[in-house]
Motif scaffolding. Sequence first.
Motif, PDB file in Angstrom:
ATOM      1  N   LEU A 282      67.818  -1.790  37.913  1.00 35.75           N
ATOM      2  CA  LEU A 282      66.867  -2.887  37.809  1.00 35.75           C
ATOM      3  C   LEU A 282      65.444  -2.345  37.760  1.00 35.75           C
ATOM      4  O   LEU A 282      64.984  -1.666  38.676  1.00 35.75           O
ATOM      5  CB  LEU A 282      67.018  -3.829  39.010  1.00 35.75           C
ATOM      6  N   ARG A 283      64.781  -2.624  36.662  1.00 32.32           N
ATOM      7  CA  ARG A 283      63.394  -2.203  36.507  1.00 32.32           C
ATOM      8  C   ARG A 283      62.573  -3.419  36.116  1.00 32.32           C
ATOM      9  O   ARG A 283      62.985  -4.200  35.258  1.00 32.32           O
ATOM     10  CB  ARG A 283      63.257  -1.107  35.434  1.00 32.32           C
ATOM     11  N   GLY A 284      61.443  -3.578  36.750  1.00 33.53           N
ATOM     12  CA  GLY A 284      60.596  -4.727  36.474  1.00 33.53           C
ATOM     13  C   GLY A 284      59.160  -4.440  36.837  1.00 33.53           C
ATOM     14  O   GLY A 284      58.804  -3.303  37.161  1.00 33.53           O
ATOM     15  N   PRO A 285      58.310  -5.437  36.799  1.00 34.25           N
ATOM     16  CA  PRO A 285      56.884  -5.229  37.061  1.00 34.25           C
ATOM     17  C   PRO A 285      56.587  -4.648  38.439  1.00 34.25           C
ATOM     18  O   PRO A 285      55.560  -3.982  38.613  1.00 34.25           O
ATOM     19  CB  PRO A 285      56.305  -6.649  36.930  1.00 34.25           C
ATOM     20  N   LEU A 286      57.473  -4.873  39.421  1.00 39.22           N
ATOM     21  CA  LEU A 286      57.223  -4.373  40.773  1.00 39.22           C
ATOM     22  C   LEU A 286      58.035  -3.128  41.110  1.00 39.22           C
ATOM     23  O   LEU A 286      58.037  -2.682  42.267  1.00 39.22           O
ATOM     24  CB  LEU A 286      57.505  -5.468  41.813  1.00 39.22           C
ATOM     25  N   SER A 287      58.725  -2.555  40.136  1.00 39.73           N
ATOM     26  CA  SER A 287      59.442  -1.308  40.401  1.00 39.73           C
ATOM     27  C   SER A 287      58.459  -0.242  40.872  1.00 39.73           C
ATOM     28  O   SER A 287      57.390  -0.061  40.295  1.00 39.73           O
ATOM     29  CB  SER A 287      60.152  -0.827  39.138  1.00 39.73           C
ATOM     30  N   GLY A 288      58.836   0.457  41.952  1.00 37.44           N
ATOM     31  CA  GLY A 288      57.951   1.460  42.525  1.00 37.44           C
ATOM     32  C   GLY A 288      57.046   0.914  43.611  1.00 37.44           C
ATOM     33  O   GLY A 288      56.306   1.675  44.239  1.00 37.44           O
ATOM     34  N   HIS A 289      57.107  -0.389  43.852  1.00 37.04           N
ATOM     35  CA  HIS A 289      56.292  -0.998  44.906  1.00 37.04           C
ATOM     36  C   HIS A 289      57.159  -1.358  46.115  1.00 37.04           C
ATOM     37  O   HIS A 289      58.269  -1.876  45.957  1.00 37.04           O
ATOM     38  CB  HIS A 289      55.597  -2.263  44.400  1.00 37.04           C
ATOM     39  N   THR A 290      56.619  -1.088  47.293  1.00 38.74           N
ATOM     40  CA  THR A 290      57.265  -1.516  48.529  1.00 38.74           C
ATOM     41  C   THR A 290      56.554  -2.773  49.021  1.00 38.74           C
ATOM     42  O   THR A 290      55.325  -2.875  48.949  1.00 38.74           O
ATOM     43  CB  THR A 290      57.181  -0.422  49.589  1.00 38.74           C
ATOM     44  N   VAL A 291      57.337  -3.727  49.537  1.00 34.92           N
ATOM     45  CA  VAL A 291      56.798  -5.048  49.866  1.00 34.92           C
ATOM     46  C   VAL A 291      57.218  -5.459  51.268  1.00 34.92           C
ATOM     47  O   VAL A 291      58.407  -5.407  51.607  1.00 34.92           O
ATOM     48  CB  VAL A 291      57.276  -6.107  48.853  1.00 34.92           C
ATOM     49  N   ALA A 292      56.247  -5.870  52.077  1.00 38.21           N
ATOM     50  CA  ALA A 292      56.531  -6.461  53.385  1.00 38.21           C
ATOM     51  C   ALA A 292      56.475  -7.986  53.250  1.00 38.21           C
ATOM     52  O   ALA A 292      55.608  -8.517  52.556  1.00 38.21           O
ATOM     53  CB  ALA A 292      55.510  -5.985  54.423  1.00 38.21           C
TER      54      ALA A 292
ATOM     55  N   ALA B  37      63.718  -9.855  42.046  1.00 35.63           N
ATOM     56  CA  ALA B  37      64.081  -9.864  40.625  1.00 35.63           C
ATOM     57  C   ALA B  37      63.150  -8.990  39.802  1.00 35.63           C
ATOM     58  O   ALA B  37      63.545  -8.490  38.737  1.00 35.63           O
ATOM     59  CB  ALA B  37      64.062 -11.297  40.099  1.00 35.63           C
ATOM     60  N   ALA B  38      61.921  -8.794  40.281  1.00 39.67           N
ATOM     61  CA  ALA B  38      60.944  -7.962  39.565  1.00 39.67           C
ATOM     62  C   ALA B  38      61.029  -6.498  39.959  1.00 39.67           C
ATOM     63  O   ALA B  38      60.204  -5.684  39.519  1.00 39.67           O
ATOM     64  CB  ALA B  38      59.534  -8.486  39.828  1.00 39.67           C
ATOM     65  N   GLY B  39      62.021  -6.133  40.788  1.00 42.04           N
ATOM     66  CA  GLY B  39      62.222  -4.732  41.148  1.00 42.04           C
ATOM     67  C   GLY B  39      61.501  -4.286  42.395  1.00 42.04           C
ATOM     68  O   GLY B  39      61.547  -3.099  42.749  1.00 42.04           O
ATOM     69  N   GLY B  40      60.825  -5.197  43.104  1.00 43.80           N
ATOM     70  CA  GLY B  40      60.132  -4.824  44.329  1.00 43.80           C
ATOM     71  C   GLY B  40      61.119  -4.503  45.443  1.00 43.80           C
ATOM     72  O   GLY B  40      62.151  -5.159  45.588  1.00 43.80           O
ATOM     73  N   LEU B  41      60.801  -3.482  46.239  1.00 50.38           N
ATOM     74  CA  LEU B  41      61.659  -3.064  47.346  1.00 50.38           C
ATOM     75  C   LEU B  41      61.133  -3.671  48.646  1.00 50.38           C
ATOM     76  O   LEU B  41      60.062  -3.297  49.131  1.00 50.38           O
ATOM     77  CB  LEU B  41      61.692  -1.539  47.465  1.00 50.38           C
TER      78      LEU B  41
END
Length: 405
Positions: A44-54, A90-94
């Motif tokens: 899954l790759r999307g606009p938020l791939s590579g971003h970590t989210v709290a 869905a946007a790839g955010g972790l």
Amino acid sequence: MSTIELAEAALKRILQDEDRLHAYAWLDEATVLAEARRLDHEHLRGPLSGHTVAIKDIFDTVDMPTACGSPIYAGRRPARDAAAVAAIRAAGGLVVGKSVTTEFAHLTPGPTRNPHNPTHTPGGSSSGSAATVAAGGASMATGTQTAGSIIRPAAFCGVVGYKPSFAMISRSGLSLFSETLDTIGGFARTVSDVALFVGVMAGRSDLMTPVSPQAPRLAVWATPDADNAEPCVVVELERVADVAASAGAAVQTLPDAAGWQALLEAQKVIMAWEGTRALAFERQVHPELLSGPLRAYLDAAALTSPETYLEALHTRQTLGAALSAAMQPFDAILTLSAQGEAPLAETGTGDPQFNRVWTLLGGPALHLPTATGPRGLPIGVQLVGNPGNDHRLLGTAAWLEAALS
């Protein structure tokens, strides 16, 4: 790097600071690594791939508890993700954990401390979200604002905080305090990142990449409450306005608009009336599990008459429309974000008086960190726009960020 490697690096960074900051209400290494494996396995790759989210602990999350900062809901496991959380995934955010909120996103502080000085507050109610982004634990974090719960923590922690126009992001799966005021937004370390983040949650691709105007039109207005602000933030507002003018912006002073104090009081009335109804069950069934300050607030709010509430809604409509008309010629109003540097934690989370009216109007607002104050804590400025003018405001904020750097 793979998402697993990203997860491991993020967890290491968070745990280095957590004993000092207490930014997370829930943090579980196994859950984060499982989510990272899912993202890698599904490619899954999307606009938020590579971003970590709290995720602020008033958003429902299917794989993590949502307690709303209250012992009433300790360990509660929702059956689904909030709409904003689903969009992030869905946007790839972790998603790395649930960040601390004040009790039901209102008065009583949690344990979180300011990353720049742990004796000071990070602000509220989105305490953990602002703190973890400032400390590098997450690159983005969700927040909500009913009075000043995004802009003020962003100001105190020195990050970019963005409250979009009211109802731009679905509130499905969110613990509400005020139907009229509650707005979902977010935190990041740059304007471009916060625009990307909010754009994803809102499903608005047009917001994800801010387009800077060549010569923005800015109105400087410290508001009639400027006398309650520390000199350092008033001076910083003037400095930023001078920098903007030197960089080519058309800058002028906005004459004091009539009705500021009436709008301020209207926000307080609406928030109180709707808050005591939103927490009716908790107040009636579990009063002993509410903090003393929140219980006292709700008890007092319950005495507000329907006529007072309806008059506040009328004030919002009439005086709010007049203030919006005065703002219309400008790309943004440049104003104060907070009273000053973050106060000591023992005094609370700070006063949201410089945020209440802008939240009431329902337009976008952004805090831009620009300097440090005399105590070495972050300060900055707030940019405000009319409802629906998010693209315009984000572009202006990106222009000002570049001018200042």
